[in-house]
Design a protein around this motif. Structure first.
Motif: not given
Length: 273
Positions: A188-192, A214-221, A236-237, A258-259
């Motif tokens: 549902q989301e990528v955890p921080q 403040p929040r995770v950014n999940v981006r792609g190319i 996030t790590d 979750n990781g």
């Protein structure tokens, strides 16, 4: 989702309890000595490949290319073998045969999946940028993780733009229904996930840069056909959930299942698209 994570937690804990008899026994090692590929490094099984780069700036808590190395690489390889049918390459002593590759190494093209940590400090020469572009356009996949805040993002955005020009290869936020989130685990989301030292010192805070992360950014190319070339988990790590899984039971229960779910999804997506 709760059932899937609970099952994953149970499998991971059972495997940890049996680590002494595991086909991939855990190893802990220190220092940044890279395991560079040799002529016989590739045997047709999976090698976890980490990208070595030159660090041209510094970020708090980061160590350059070897951030989270080698224990994240080792532990992820172990869990991948336990939780999927992936055949993982092993050394004679049973340790996963994880590798470090440079952008200019011919062996880069033997790695369909590479990961880079602390990406907000990376710098590429013109030759390295050209080779990385060639690698990605020929079917390679790059995941960058563990870089935090605005400055790190802007630096990485500039460097990856030299590899994949943004007019041709724009960076986009990945929607929740993207296939990468549905490959094996329904995310549902990528955890921080913070590094474990930050989490301990702050009493459980997950944002390593405070109000600047403040929040995770999940981006792609993606390429013109829609194939994802670069997957970016910013603020996030994820790799620390692998590297530090055995150091603190509370940290494990909160972050590691979750990781690993994120990691396995990304790996399976990269290998099947």
């Amino acid at each position: 989702m709760r059932a899937a994570v609970a099952l994953l937690s149970a499998v991971l804990m059972a495997a940890a309890a049996a680590a002494g008899q595991d086909v991939f026994p855990f190893r802990r090692s220190r220092g940044p000595t890279p395991r560079l590929p040799m002529a016989d490094s590739f045997d047709g099984r999976f090698n976890f490949c980490r990208l070595m780069y030159t660090r041209v700036t510094r970020e708090a808590g980061g160590q350059g290319w070897w951030t989270d190395y080698p224990n994240a690489d080792i532990n992820f390889s172990i869990r991948l073998a336990e939780l999927t049918k992936t055949r993982v390459s092993q050394l004679p002593d049973g340790e996963p045969n994880h590798l470090v590759v440079r952008p200019t190494d011919d062996e880069l093209f033997q790695c369909p999946f590479i990961i880079a940590s602390d990406a907000g400090t990376a710098g590429f020469t013109d030759e390295e940028a050209a080779r990385l572009r060639e690698y990605l356009e020929k079917g390679g996949f790059l995941w960058v993780d563990d870089f935090w805040g605005t400055d790190a993002w802007l630096h990485w955005q500039s460097e990856i733009g030299r590899v994949l020009p943004p007019m041709e290869y724009p960076i986009v936020d990945l929607p929740p229904d993207h296939a990468v989130f549905r490959v094996m685990f329904q995310l549902q989301e990528v955890p921080q996930i913070p590094n474990i030292r930050h989490w301990r010192v702050t009493g459980g805070e997950t944002s390593e840069r405070g109000s600047d992360s403040p929040r995770v950014n999940v981006r792609g190319i993606s390429d013109q056909r829609g194939r994802l070339l670069v997957f970016m988990t910013h603020n996030t790590d994820i790799s620390d959930a692998w590297e530090r899984e055995g150091e603190d039971p509370e940290f494990f229960y909160r972050f590691s299942p979750n990781g690993y779910a994120v990691g396995i999804n990304v790996f399976l997506y990269a290998m099947t698209h």
